[in-house]
Design an enzyme around this catalytic site. Structure first.
Site, PDB file in Angstrom:
ATOM      1  CB  SER A  12      31.838 -18.795  30.638  1.00  0.00           C
ATOM      2  OG  SER A  12      32.792 -17.858  31.127  1.00  0.00           O
ATOM      3  CG  HIS A  37      31.637 -17.521  26.351  1.00  0.00           C
ATOM      4  ND1 HIS A  37      31.103 -16.867  25.257  1.00  0.00           N
ATOM      5  CD2 HIS A  37      31.693 -16.599  27.347  1.00  0.00           C
ATOM      6  CE1 HIS A  37      30.829 -15.610  25.579  1.00  0.00           C
ATOM      7  NE2 HIS A  37      31.186 -15.419  26.847  1.00  0.00           N
ATOM      8  CG  ASP A  39      33.441 -14.417  29.593  1.00  0.00           C
ATOM      9  OD1 ASP A  39      32.794 -13.844  28.703  1.00  0.00           O
ATOM     10  OD2 ASP A  39      32.979 -15.353  30.276  1.00  0.00           O
ATOM     11  CG  MET A  41      36.013  -9.495  31.766  1.00  0.00           C
ATOM     12  SD  MET A  41      35.360  -9.886  33.393  1.00  0.00           S
ATOM     13  CE  MET A  41      34.022 -10.990  32.921  1.00  0.00           C
ATOM     14  CG  HIS A  70      31.899 -11.811  25.726  1.00  0.00           C
ATOM     15  ND1 HIS A  70      31.110 -12.030  26.835  1.00  0.00           N
ATOM     16  CD2 HIS A  70      31.573 -10.564  25.289  1.00  0.00           C
ATOM     17  CE1 HIS A  70      30.349 -10.969  27.048  1.00  0.00           C
ATOM     18  NE2 HIS A  70      30.618 -10.056  26.133  1.00  0.00           N
ATOM     19  CG  MET A  72      32.722  -8.263  28.343  1.00  0.00           C
ATOM     20  SD  MET A  72      32.385  -9.419  29.678  1.00  0.00           S
ATOM     21  CE  MET A  72      33.412 -10.793  29.138  1.00  0.00           C
ATOM     22  CG  MET A 141      25.897  -8.926  27.545  1.00  0.00           C
ATOM     23  SD  MET A 141      26.990 -10.357  27.615  1.00  0.00           S
ATOM     24  CE  MET A 141      27.196 -10.601  29.381  1.00  0.00           C
ATOM     25  CG  PHE A 147      31.849  -9.463  38.555  1.00  0.00           C
ATOM     26  CD1 PHE A 147      33.118  -9.574  39.135  1.00  0.00           C
ATOM     27  CD2 PHE A 147      31.326  -8.199  38.321  1.00  0.00           C
ATOM     28  CE1 PHE A 147      33.833  -8.427  39.491  1.00  0.00           C
ATOM     29  CE2 PHE A 147      32.040  -7.052  38.673  1.00  0.00           C
ATOM     30  CZ  PHE A 147      33.292  -7.167  39.259  1.00  0.00           C
ATOM     31  N   GLY A 148      31.185 -13.584  36.738  1.00  0.00           N
ATOM     32  CA  GLY A 148      30.394 -14.803  36.624  1.00  0.00           C
ATOM     33  C   GLY A 148      29.501 -14.925  37.858  1.00  0.00           C
ATOM     34  N   GLY A 149      28.572 -15.869  37.802  1.00  0.00           N
ATOM     35  CA  GLY A 149      27.783 -16.195  38.985  1.00  0.00           C
ATOM     36  C   GLY A 149      26.705 -15.194  39.363  1.00  0.00           C
ATOM     37  CG  ASP A 176      27.775 -14.322  28.339  1.00  0.00           C
ATOM     38  OD1 ASP A 176      27.808 -15.056  29.334  1.00  0.00           O
ATOM     39  OD2 ASP A 176      28.772 -13.678  27.928  1.00  0.00           O
ATOM     40  N   GLY A 177      25.005 -15.124  30.609  1.00  0.00           N
ATOM     41  CA  GLY A 177      24.851 -14.635  31.979  1.00  0.00           C
ATOM     42  C   GLY A 177      23.699 -15.292  32.716  1.00  0.00           C
TER      43      GLY A 177
END
Ligand code: DX5
Ligand code: ZN
Length: 225
Positions: A12, A37, A39, A41, A70, A72, A141, A147-149, A176-177
């Site tokens: 990602s 990937h 993202d 948002m 993706h 969101m 998910m 958020f990442g991380g 994912d995540g």
């Protein structure tokens, strides 16, 4: 994009250097990424804003593998054309994004793009039961999106339920995540074939020092073997 269930690692770019997306994508693909990937948002469906279709179009020439977008965002439908024109190979919308997810998936497919549906951790597998003939990918998910991380939330039983529900249909299960070399084997064993990983792939490296990207990708892959 031929269908197969082999394991695919999809870094990602949310965890990449935002000032150097092109170089980051070149580097991570050279180091063994299978898909990229992306993202998107909107600060409304999720509490964070990343970037939109213009950025997707700008990075497209750097993606030689698969551009996995993706979304969101809510609403989705007014923005589909923009992501199609940006060159997405897969466009995934959330089942929670509105009352007409089926229409959204139809519109994505009608545009000649693979259609994905994503489920938040609080949404059961049954939410996509009537959508299986309209999708090419189901994204489970394993964090609350935005958020990442974040830490991995165990959704292995949902993945197993989906895998059984999907049967022989040519539908990818993406996770994912919070995917790391520790959590990847759990989701792969449950039936996932596309593993999104942001922080676990981009940690320790950069576009100019990309060797850690390759080590990180290989660590996830070999943990699942
Ligand atoms: C979360 C995003 C993920 C995220 C994954 O809202 O959809 O794709 O970037 O990042 P990590 O792997 O760091 O959890
Ligand atoms: Zn994502």
């Amino acid at each position: 994009m031929a269908f197969d269930r082999s394991l695919k690692i999809a870094p990602s770019i949310l965890a990449a250097d935002f000032a150097a997306f092109g170089a980051e994508i070149d580097a991570v693909e050279a180091e063994g990424a299978d898909w990229i990937h992306v993202d998107v948002m909107d600060g409304h469906f999720v509490p964070n804003i990343s970037f939109g279709a213009t950025t997707c179009a700008a990075i497209r020439p750097h993606i030689k593998t698969v551009m996995d977008v993706h979304l969101m965002i809510a609403p989705v439908d007014p923005y589909i054309d923009g992501f199609v024109e940006a060159g997405a190979d897969v466009i995934t919308a959330h089942v929670e994004a509105g009352p007409h997810i089926h229409r959204t998936l139809q519109a994505i497919r009608r545009a000649g793009v693979k259609a994905g549906v994503a489920l938040n951790p609080g949404t059961p597998a049954s939410a996509v039961e009537e959508l299986l003939d309209a999708v090419d990918l189901v994204c489970v998910m394993t964090v609350n999106p935005g958020f990442g991380g974040q830490s991995f939330i165990d959704m292995t039983s949902k993945i197993r339920t989906l895998r059984a529900m999907i049967g022989d249909r040519p539908i990818h299960i993406e996770v994912d995540g919070g995917v790391t070399a520790k959590t990847a084997p759990l989701v792969a064993a449950a039936g996932a074939d596309v593993l999104v990983a942001g922080s676990a792939v981009f940690k320790g490296g950069s576009a100019t020092q990309p060797a850690p990207y390759g080590e990180n990708i290989r660590a996830i892959r070999s943990a699942c073997a």
